[in-house]
Design an enzyme around this catalytic site. Structure first.
Site, PDB file in Angstrom:
ATOM      1  N   ASP A 120       0.865  -1.371   0.077  1.00 23.43           N
ATOM      2  CA  ASP A 120      -0.057   0.055  -0.181  1.00 23.43           C
ATOM      3  C   ASP A 120       1.027   1.685   0.062  1.00 23.43           C
ATOM      4  O   ASP A 120       0.499   2.363   0.014  1.00 23.43           O
ATOM      5  CB  ASP A 120      -1.188   0.034   1.445  1.00 23.43           C
ATOM      6  CG  ASP A 120      -2.234  -0.526   0.902  1.00 23.43           C
ATOM      7  OD1 ASP A 120      -2.302  -0.919  -0.201  1.00 23.43           O
ATOM      8  OD2 ASP A 120      -2.420  -1.787   2.016  1.00 23.43           O
ATOM      9  N   ASP A 181      -7.161  -4.318  -5.312  1.00 21.02           N
ATOM     10  CA  ASP A 181      -6.555  -2.940  -4.594  1.00 21.02           C
ATOM     11  C   ASP A 181      -5.314  -2.467  -5.021  1.00 21.02           C
ATOM     12  O   ASP A 181      -5.069  -1.099  -5.718  1.00 21.02           O
ATOM     13  CB  ASP A 181      -6.849  -2.792  -2.824  1.00 21.02           C
ATOM     14  CG  ASP A 181      -7.279  -3.512  -2.444  1.00 21.02           C
ATOM     15  OD1 ASP A 181      -8.151  -4.807  -2.771  1.00 21.02           O
ATOM     16  OD2 ASP A 181      -7.770  -3.052  -1.646  1.00 21.02           O
TER      17      ASP A 181
END
Length: 406
Positions: A120, A181
């Protein structure tokens, strides 16, 4: 907000002209005047809310409990969105308090540039450090973002041609797990290649996107949340989920991440297969919307279309559709994005609450775990403002996050 900025935003013609500058292939002047008024009112509300709440924020908001932010000290995976939201507020208001808060918040992410334990890093460093560099020119932000990109590429598995989502590099658990994601973290790598002239970052991003395109995209354009590989051989195992209803369902926020992420990868590479994939994801998601234009948390959960909503999925989807409209010249994508933003502004803001810290309500973080159902989430606030400013002030959004296409 300064008088000059309010004067510009007070006319539909001014907003339309700026939109046309960023996306000349789309007839931006077709944005209805009532929608522009709705967006300005929502942005004004967000600015007032952020100005009141920001002085009390000492860490990184991760979600709300009883309408108040709960915090992570290191940013978890969402730490980039709070400074990113403050940057959007600064672009809209020209109030330097937001600039100062954004820089101070971003500074607290500094240790994470060396974090090899998460995929991330794009979420963490693009809306915070890359944007800080683009808007201030201070090279320390650029250098830190490049170090974060170096950390991210260590998670690349060359056998399966994917970036591992979760877990420390030495852990076997989740070593072959890929999630949709990650498509949103790839732009940090594109940034690194553009800045250094070293193609290795963009090559890894491109290989991951090709793998994701191959395994996530179903014939109808829907996607699962997770796809598992054998990390040793790189062989595909099959779809799975963590935040969706099932491996065969379609988690709405994941679909939005994919739509936005594949459009971005098209803009960074010119690969038209990525554009075609983004369109297929978009067409499925648009077809799955309910008449109220607030996505349910999973498009294939048994109780849809009467299920719990996720406004964050709608905000992300709106940004992706505006991007896709500019890339394809298709006004229809922009029209849906405007309806999404209008629905969020009219039905999902926290206007009726006197205690709410956030701007956007009606979000769902992890429905299967009953974690964060009907709450506020920091990325909903960020993408709502990004979406609104893509309509009202696209040149400013371009300065912040780079809307260019190769």
């Amino acid at each position: 907000m300064s008088v000059s900025r309010r004067t510009v935003l007070a006319t539909a013609a001014g907003a339309a002209a700026m939109s046309a500058a960023a996306a000349p292939a789309v007839a931006a002047d077709r944005t209805p005047v009532p929608a522009l008024r709705t967006f300005r009112a929502a942005a004004d509300y967000a600015i007032d809310k952020l100005h009141a709440v920001a002085p009390t924020v000492t860490a990184f908001p991760v979600g709300t409990k009883f309408e108040k932010w709960t915090y992570s000290q290191n940013g978890d995976w969402v730490g980039g969105f709070w400074p990113g939201t403050l940057w959007m507020a600064w672009l809209y208001s020209e109030d330097d308090a937001f600039r100062n808060w954004a820089l101070a918040s971003a500074e607290k992410l500094a240790p994470r540039q060396y974090d090899t334990g998460t995929h991330d890093l794009g979420f963490l460093f693009y809306p915070s450090w890359v944007t800080a560099w683009r808007l201030t020119g201070d090279d320390k932000w650029r250098a830190g973002a490049l170090r974060a990109a170096d950390s991210l590429i260590q998670r690349y598995n060359p056998r399966g041609r994917f970036i591992r989502a979760w877990g420390a590099l030495g852990e076997q658990q989740n070593a072959g797990r890929v999630i949709i994601d990650t498509m949103m973290n790839l732009d940090l790598l594109a940034f690194a290649s553009a800045q250094t002239g070293d193609g290795k970052y963009l090559n890894i991003a491109t290989e991951h996107a090709k793998t994701a395109q191959r395994v996530f995209l179903r014939p109808d354009g829907s996607t699962p949340h997770v796809y598992d590989f054998d990390p040793a051989s790189g062989a595909a195992i099959g779809p799975n989920t963590v935040q969706g209803y099932s491996p065969t369902s379609c988690w709405s926020r994941g679909q939005a991440w994919g739509l936005y992420g594949f459009t971005t990868m098209y803009r960074r590479t010119g690969n038209r297969d990525f554009l075609a994939t983004a369109r297929r994801l978009a067409d499925y998601a648009v077809g799955a919307l309910t008449p109220d234009h607030v996505p349910v948390w999973d498009y294939r959960a048994p109780q849809q279309p009467y299920d719990i909503k996720d406004a964050s999925a709608g905000a992300i989807m709106a940004c992706g559709l505006l991007d896709l409209a500019a890339a394809t010249g298709r006004q229809a994508y922009r029209d849906v994005a405007l309806r999404l933003l209008t629905a969020l502004a009219e039905t999902c803001l926290t206007r009726k609450s006197t205690r709410a810290d956030a701007v956007v309500a009606r979000c769902t973080r992890n429905r299967p775990n009953e974690d964060g159902v009907e709450v506020s989430l920091p990325y909903a606030d960020y993408y709502l403002l990004e979406g609104i400013l893509r309509v009202l002030q696209p040149e400013d959004v371009d300065r912040a996050i780079d809307l260019s296409t190769v």
